[in-house]
Structure formats: C-alpha cells, structure tokens
Design a protein around this motif. Structure first.
Motif, PDB file in Angstrom:
ATOM      1  N   LEU A   1      -8.904   1.383   3.853  1.00 39.17           N
ATOM      2  CA  LEU A   1      -7.888   0.277   4.603  1.00 39.17           C
ATOM      3  C   LEU A   1      -7.266  -0.682   3.524  1.00 39.17           C
ATOM      4  O   LEU A   1      -6.015  -0.949   3.370  1.00 39.17           O
ATOM      5  CB  LEU A   1      -8.486  -0.564   5.622  1.00 39.17           C
ATOM      6  CG  LEU A   1      -7.602  -1.665   6.188  1.00 39.17           C
ATOM      7  CD1 LEU A   1      -6.378  -1.011   6.881  1.00 39.17           C
ATOM      8  CD2 LEU A   1      -8.391  -2.443   7.156  1.00 39.17           C
ATOM      9  N   LEU A   2      -8.073  -1.200   2.542  1.00 37.98           N
ATOM     10  CA  LEU A   2      -7.569  -2.042   1.222  1.00 37.98           C
ATOM     11  C   LEU A   2      -6.559  -1.165   0.442  1.00 37.98           C
ATOM     12  O   LEU A   2      -5.535  -1.690   0.109  1.00 37.98           O
ATOM     13  CB  LEU A   2      -9.002  -2.409   0.574  1.00 37.98           C
ATOM     14  CG  LEU A   2      -8.655  -3.181  -0.842  1.00 37.98           C
ATOM     15  CD1 LEU A   2      -7.730  -4.812  -0.286  1.00 37.98           C
ATOM     16  CD2 LEU A   2      -9.784  -3.629  -1.450  1.00 37.98           C
ATOM     17  N   ARG A   3      -6.779  -0.075   0.310  1.00 35.22           N
ATOM     18  CA  ARG A   3      -6.060   0.639  -0.492  1.00 35.22           C
ATOM     19  C   ARG A   3      -4.455   0.964   0.076  1.00 35.22           C
ATOM     20  O   ARG A   3      -3.439   0.837  -0.482  1.00 35.22           O
ATOM     21  CB  ARG A   3      -6.611   2.066  -0.628  1.00 35.22           C
ATOM     22  CG  ARG A   3      -5.623   2.887  -1.605  1.00 35.22           C
ATOM     23  CD  ARG A   3      -6.599   4.052  -1.996  1.00 35.22           C
ATOM     24  NE  ARG A   3      -5.730   5.008  -3.056  1.00 35.22           N
ATOM     25  CZ  ARG A   3      -4.840   6.001  -2.613  1.00 35.22           C
ATOM     26  NH1 ARG A   3      -4.765   5.977  -1.041  1.00 35.22           N
ATOM     27  NH2 ARG A   3      -3.991   6.666  -3.395  1.00 35.22           N
ATOM     28  N   VAL A   4      -4.630   1.096   1.457  1.00 35.10           N
ATOM     29  CA  VAL A   4      -3.476   1.344   2.104  1.00 35.10           C
ATOM     30  C   VAL A   4      -2.588   0.040   2.346  1.00 35.10           C
ATOM     31  O   VAL A   4      -1.513  -0.045   2.097  1.00 35.10           O
ATOM     32  CB  VAL A   4      -3.651   1.614   3.749  1.00 35.10           C
ATOM     33  CG1 VAL A   4      -2.339   1.567   4.618  1.00 35.10           C
ATOM     34  CG2 VAL A   4      -4.538   3.051   3.782  1.00 35.10           C
ATOM     35  N   LEU A   5      -3.446  -1.091   2.606  1.00 34.24           N
ATOM     36  CA  LEU A   5      -2.636  -2.428   2.334  1.00 34.24           C
ATOM     37  C   LEU A   5      -1.920  -2.721   0.829  1.00 34.24           C
ATOM     38  O   LEU A   5      -0.967  -3.414   1.093  1.00 34.24           O
ATOM     39  CB  LEU A   5      -3.701  -3.386   2.824  1.00 34.24           C
ATOM     40  CG  LEU A   5      -4.089  -3.348   4.200  1.00 34.24           C
ATOM     41  CD1 LEU A   5      -5.124  -4.685   4.482  1.00 34.24           C
ATOM     42  CD2 LEU A   5      -2.841  -3.714   5.290  1.00 34.24           C
ATOM     43  N   GLU A   6      -2.621  -2.424  -0.012  1.00 32.08           N
ATOM     44  CA  GLU A   6      -2.136  -2.590  -1.200  1.00 32.08           C
ATOM     45  C   GLU A   6      -1.067  -1.709  -1.771  1.00 32.08           C
ATOM     46  O   GLU A   6      -0.045  -2.216  -2.193  1.00 32.08           O
ATOM     47  CB  GLU A   6      -3.120  -2.434  -2.230  1.00 32.08           C
ATOM     48  CG  GLU A   6      -4.160  -3.524  -2.093  1.00 32.08           C
ATOM     49  CD  GLU A   6      -5.387  -3.595  -3.151  1.00 32.08           C
ATOM     50  OE1 GLU A   6      -5.459  -2.409  -3.876  1.00 32.08           O
ATOM     51  OE2 GLU A   6      -6.068  -4.582  -3.463  1.00 32.08           O
ATOM     52  N   GLN A   7      -1.014  -0.331  -1.354  1.00 35.37           N
ATOM     53  CA  GLN A   7       0.082   0.464  -1.763  1.00 35.37           C
ATOM     54  C   GLN A   7       0.957   0.920  -0.590  1.00 35.37           C
ATOM     55  O   GLN A   7       2.095   1.432  -0.846  1.00 35.37           O
ATOM     56  CB  GLN A   7      -0.790   1.902  -2.414  1.00 35.37           C
ATOM     57  CG  GLN A   7      -1.781   1.573  -3.400  1.00 35.37           C
ATOM     58  CD  GLN A   7      -2.370   2.827  -3.810  1.00 35.37           C
ATOM     59  OE1 GLN A   7      -1.896   4.017  -3.495  1.00 35.37           O
ATOM     60  NE2 GLN A   7      -3.050   2.806  -4.926  1.00 35.37           N
ATOM     61  N   ARG A   8       0.677   0.335   0.605  1.00 30.67           N
ATOM     62  CA  ARG A   8       1.532   0.721   1.694  1.00 30.67           C
ATOM     63  C   ARG A   8       2.038   2.263   1.816  1.00 30.67           C
ATOM     64  O   ARG A   8       2.964   2.580   2.145  1.00 30.67           O
ATOM     65  CB  ARG A   8       2.943   0.177   1.370  1.00 30.67           C
ATOM     66  CG  ARG A   8       2.839  -1.540   1.246  1.00 30.67           C
ATOM     67  CD  ARG A   8       2.407  -1.954   2.678  1.00 30.67           C
ATOM     68  NE  ARG A   8       2.157  -3.415   2.824  1.00 30.67           N
ATOM     69  CZ  ARG A   8       1.957  -4.173   3.988  1.00 30.67           C
ATOM     70  NH1 ARG A   8       1.672  -3.564   4.868  1.00 30.67           N
ATOM     71  NH2 ARG A   8       1.538  -5.309   3.658  1.00 30.67           N
ATOM     72  N   THR A   9       0.862   2.967   1.512  1.00 26.14           N
ATOM     73  CA  THR A   9       0.982   4.502   1.864  1.00 26.14           C
ATOM     74  C   THR A   9      -0.346   4.672   2.513  1.00 26.14           C
ATOM     75  O   THR A   9      -1.512   4.432   2.342  1.00 26.14           O
ATOM     76  CB  THR A   9       1.054   5.322   0.503  1.00 26.14           C
ATOM     77  OG1 THR A   9      -0.120   4.981  -0.368  1.00 26.14           O
ATOM     78  CG2 THR A   9       2.255   4.836  -0.371  1.00 26.14           C
ATOM     79  N   VAL A  10      -0.195   5.749   3.340  1.00 26.84           N
ATOM     80  CA  VAL A  10      -1.395   6.481   3.984  1.00 26.84           C
ATOM     81  C   VAL A  10      -1.341   7.801   3.460  1.00 26.84           C
ATOM     82  O   VAL A  10      -0.430   8.807   3.305  1.00 26.84           O
ATOM     83  CB  VAL A  10      -1.185   6.337   5.559  1.00 26.84           C
ATOM     84  CG1 VAL A  10      -1.273   4.883   5.886  1.00 26.84           C
ATOM     85  CG2 VAL A  10       0.035   7.006   6.053  1.00 26.84           C
ATOM     86  N   ARG A  11      -2.667   8.574   3.497  1.00 32.02           N
ATOM     87  CA  ARG A  11      -2.998   9.761   3.567  1.00 32.02           C
ATOM     88  C   ARG A  11      -3.670  10.467   4.636  1.00 32.02           C
ATOM     89  O   ARG A  11      -4.880   9.975   4.766  1.00 32.02           O
ATOM     90  CB  ARG A  11      -3.750   9.894   2.094  1.00 32.02           C
ATOM     91  CG  ARG A  11      -3.910  11.611   1.710  1.00 32.02           C
ATOM     92  CD  ARG A  11      -4.629  11.726   0.515  1.00 32.02           C
ATOM     93  NE  ARG A  11      -4.137  11.328  -0.872  1.00 32.02           N
ATOM     94  CZ  ARG A  11      -4.808  11.209  -1.767  1.00 32.02           C
ATOM     95  NH1 ARG A  11      -5.955  11.568  -1.992  1.00 32.02           N
ATOM     96  NH2 ARG A  11      -4.227  10.961  -2.642  1.00 32.02           N
ATOM     97  N   PRO A  12      -3.087  11.382   5.366  1.00 29.75           N
ATOM     98  CA  PRO A  12      -3.812  11.865   6.521  1.00 29.75           C
ATOM     99  C   PRO A  12      -5.040  12.695   6.114  1.00 29.75           C
ATOM    100  O   PRO A  12      -5.093  13.240   5.097  1.00 29.75           O
ATOM    101  CB  PRO A  12      -2.696  12.748   7.368  1.00 29.75           C
ATOM    102  CG  PRO A  12      -1.494  12.230   6.596  1.00 29.75           C
ATOM    103  CD  PRO A  12      -1.717  11.916   5.437  1.00 29.75           C
ATOM    104  N   VAL A  13      -5.870  12.818   6.961  1.00 28.82           N
ATOM    105  CA  VAL A  13      -7.227  13.344   6.575  1.00 28.82           C
ATOM    106  C   VAL A  13      -6.783  15.043   6.517  1.00 28.82           C
ATOM    107  O   VAL A  13      -6.228  15.357   7.575  1.00 28.82           O
ATOM    108  CB  VAL A  13      -8.455  13.065   8.051  1.00 28.82           C
ATOM    109  CG1 VAL A  13      -9.501  14.056   7.820  1.00 28.82           C
ATOM    110  CG2 VAL A  13      -8.559  12.029   8.006  1.00 28.82           C
ATOM    111  N   GLY A  14      -7.188  15.566   5.390  1.00 28.08           N
ATOM    112  CA  GLY A  14      -7.035  16.778   5.206  1.00 28.08           C
ATOM    113  C   GLY A  14      -5.698  17.362   4.305  1.00 28.08           C
ATOM    114  O   GLY A  14      -5.493  18.238   4.082  1.00 28.08           O
ATOM    115  N   SER A  15      -4.874  16.025   4.025  1.00 31.96           N
ATOM    116  CA  SER A  15      -3.738  16.280   3.408  1.00 31.96           C
ATOM    117  C   SER A  15      -3.892  15.654   1.989  1.00 31.96           C
ATOM    118  O   SER A  15      -4.830  14.697   1.755  1.00 31.96           O
ATOM    119  CB  SER A  15      -2.696  15.473   4.230  1.00 31.96           C
ATOM    120  OG  SER A  15      -1.444  15.636   3.428  1.00 31.96           O
TER     121      SER A  15
END
Length: 448
Positions: free
Chosen positions: A240-254
């Motif tokens: 979650l910290l990484r998502v908040l800092e970079q404003r990107t998400v990586r779906p599981v398996g992608s």
C-alpha cells in the motif's frame, strides 16, 4: 369465465379472489391488498369503467386489465384514460390472458425492487453528520477546509462514532467526479485483500477464472476509504505504501503497472501512533496516511448533540418500521444525557430502534442497562433547573401553549392513553385534560 381464470391463475399466484359485481369486488379490495384486477366492463349494476375507487385510491393502487366483448374505439380510449394496464377483447384464448397478467406482475415486481433498492441506497448513503455542539461544528469546519485537497486524511475515533460519515463528507465536498468506494480492511482474509484492492489477472491463482479490476481502479477519479486500516497485515502495508507513493497499482499475476488517480482516506478505532511504537504498524505508512488527522469525538464528549440526533433517528426509524413517530418524554432525554454511550452513535441508533420495536421508552431501557454517569446526571439536572428555555425535547422557539400540548400528549402516551393516570402525574383534574383535547380537536391554535 371466473372459474376458468381462477383455476389457471392459482397455478401462478397464491391468492386469487373473484367477485360477480363491483360491490363484492370493492369489499374484497378493502379487505386485502390487490396487485392486479382483471375487470369486465359489462357487469350487473355498475359498469367496470364506473369503479372509481379502484382507480382513484392512492393507498390501494392496483393494475387493471379490462376485458369486454363489446369494445369500440371510444370505449378502449376511455379505459386507457382511466389508467388500464391492458385491454383484452373476448373471446380470447387463455395464453393471451396469462401473458397480459405476466407482463403486469413483472412490472409490479420491478417497481417494488426499485423502491427497495432506492430505500436501501437512501439508508446507506443519504446520511449526514448531525449535531450543533462546538466539537461537532469544529470537525465540520475542518472537513470543509480539507475536502478540496488531494492529501490523504487519517480519521481516528472509537467504534460507532461515524468515521465513515466523515469520509463521505470529505468526498462530497471535494467535488471529485469519481465514486466513493469503501472497504473494511479487517473483514477480508490477508490473501484476498491484495486482490480486492489491486485486482488480478485470469489464472493468477486458483479460482481466478477471469480478470478483475481492484478497488483502486474502481475508485479512479474518486475516493477510496480504507476502514479499520490498523487491521491490515504488515505485508500488505508495504504494498500500500508503494501504491500511495507511486500512484500505480500492479494487479496480482500481472507485470504491468497501471496509473490510478485516487484520494485515499483511512480510518481506525486504534491509536496508530501507539501501534507504530509497538511494531504493529509501519511508521512510514503512518506518516504517509497521516498528512492530516481528524479526531472524531465520542458521543459522551458531545452529549449536547443528542437534542439533534434523537429526533433525527426517531423520525428515520419510525418511517422505516412504518409506525407513528413516538414523542419521548422529558425524563427520557435526561436519561440519555446521563448515559455514558460506550457504543457511541451506533449504540444510540440501535437503542432507539429497540424502543420503537418493543414500544418501550429510552429511560426504561437505559435503566435496565444500568450504566449511568452519575456526575453527568447531576450536571444535566442542574442545567435544566438553571435554564428552562433549553429543556431537552422542546425547541427554545416553541410557544408555551405548544410546549404544554406536547408535554401533556407525552405523559398520556407514557400511560398508554390512560388519561386518569396521566392527570394524576400532571396534577390536574381529568376534566381539564378532556377539555384540552377537545380544544385541540376543534382546531385551537397552539402556535400563538
């Protein structure tokens, strides 16, 4: 004809009633709820088109299918103007009638589903923060001040204080065009939480038969509310910290990262600062979430809001249950002021709902509970003696006549309509009470 239709329709519906004329039909309509009326026009006595009660009674609205063997264009037009759902010419085959009935009942069911869904949405999403005490007004001012920002906000408060309402207010005043999406981080297993938030691709894990967007993408352009953030596993906190800092998400398996535009609001009933000290919550994530913090005060610290919350919930719950709105007596308000409310606003609402369902008073239920704040009770009584104009249960702008009427009605209701017992409590003669009710019945103005 009635026998044939009854036999056919009984296979579909549990209650099919018949009548040979309008008078019998009207008696049936008054005795029970009727969804659909199959109505012949040429009947003994009144014609079917003359059955005004069936068309003009808004409290017992029914769909009507007209049938006749003597139809012309003028008759058909007049039937449709009355509000007929369908018009069938005799002779007809049974399949034709059953299809017409099916169309009407499907439409009826669809209307009920829409009403139920609208009611559910209203109950869940049309709520607002109620209260005029200083602590509540300061919180509302802070919400409006922070709403336009994209910064993360940490909302702390005890269970039942209304943290989600605060989050919804932040979203509403932010003018963000995307949706408000809420998730309880403590309600999902750790292995499911990542997929729920970030999504997954088809085949990413056992049971993932197709790709799924996570809530970060669902809330794109809007607000994501992470309730009970303190329950989130440490491994997920890192992601979650990484998502908040970079404003990107990586779906599981992608292997592909996706940009997201989401404002994150988080809430907890714990002290995250203490959780950080105990090693149960990441310090860097705490600082990332805690750009600004809103503390939601417990109900015991804003008891003055009860004068707004109690009538609001009473009115809402009485409408949901479908009963007349009860008028709580002065001693009920005093009892609620003296109670400590460990469950906060949620407990208040549940208690009022029990009172309405069980037809008991708040003072009785709280007395059974026994968890009173004695010092608060003394303070409340003292304030009541000092300032009678601000008595709980009666707005200060009411006239004396209006207060008198309301108080008399509350005492009579407390005694289940026994005016003799009520008059003893009020210290007046029974005849005085009867005279008061007679004056009100004759339209005496109590607002002067």
């Amino acid at each position: 004809m009635r026998t044939i239709l009854t036999k056919a329709l009984n296979k579909w519906f549990g209650n099919v009633s018949t009548a040979s004329n309008i008078e019998q039909a009207e008696q049936l309509r008054q005795q029970q709820h009727v969804d659909l009326i199959v109505l012949d026009i040429n009947l003994p006595g009144r014609l079917g088109t003359e059955w005004e009660e069936a068309f003009n009674d808004p409290s017992k609205k029914s769909d009507v299918i007209f049938m006749t063997g003597y139809a012309d264009l003028e008759l058909a037009i007049s039937a449709l103007k009355l509000g007929a759902a369908d018009f069938i010419l005799k002779p007809f085959n049974l399949d034709q009638m059953l299809k017409a009935v099916s169309r009407c009942m499907d439409r009826r069911l669809s209307e009920r589903m829409n009403i139920a869904l609208a009611r559910e949405v209203q109950q869940k999403h049309s709520k607002q923060i109620i209260g005029q005490c200083e602590a509540t007004l300061q919180m509302l001012q802070l919400i409006q001040q922070l709403a336009p920002s994209k910064a993360s906000v940490l909302i702390e408060g005890e269970s039942g204080t209304g943290k989600e309402l605060v989050a919804r207010e932040l979203h509403q005043f932010s003018q963000r065009k995307g949706p408000f999406v809420a998730i309880n981080c403590g309600a999902l297993a750790p292995e499911l939480l990542e997929s729920e938030l970030f999504g997954h691709t088809a085949g990413a894990f056992t049971g993932a038969n197709k790709s799924r967007e996570g809530l970060f993408r669902v809330a794109s352009g809007g607000t994501l509310f992470l309730d009970e953030i303190g329950e989130m596993p440490l491994t997920m906190q890192t992601t979650l910290l990484r998502v908040l800092e970079q404003r990107t998400v990586r779906p599981v398996g992608s292997e592909k990262e996706i940009n997201v535009d989401v404002r994150v609001l988080a809430a907890t009933n714990r002290s995250l600062e203490q959780e950080v000290e105990q090693g149960c919550f990441r310090q860097d994530l705490y600082y990332r979430l805690n750009v600004v913090k809103i503390d939601v005060p417990p109900l015991r610290e804003r008891r003055d809001d009860l004068s707004d919350l109690v009538p609001y919930f009473t009115r809402q719950l009485a409408a949901e249950v479908g009963v007349a709105e009860p008028q709580w007596a002065h001693q009920d308000m005093l009892a609620m002021q003296a109670y400590s409310w460990p469950g906060n606003v949620r407990e208040l609402r549940n208690m009022l709902e029990r009172c309405i369902l069980l037809k008991r008073t708040p003072a009785d239920l709280l007395d059974d509970n026994g968890d009173f704040d004695t010092e608060q009770a003394k303070l409340t009584a003292s304030r009541q003696n000092q300032d009678s104009a601000s008595c709980f249960g009666y707005p200060s702008h009411w006239s004396l006549k209006k207060v008198e009427k309301s108080h008399i009605q509350q005492v009579v209701e407390h005694h289940d309509g026994n005016k003799s017992a009520a008059s003893r409590d009020l210290g007046v003669a029974r005849k005085t009470l009867e005279r008061k009710y007679k004056d009100w019945l004759n339209g005496e103005d109590c607002d002067e």
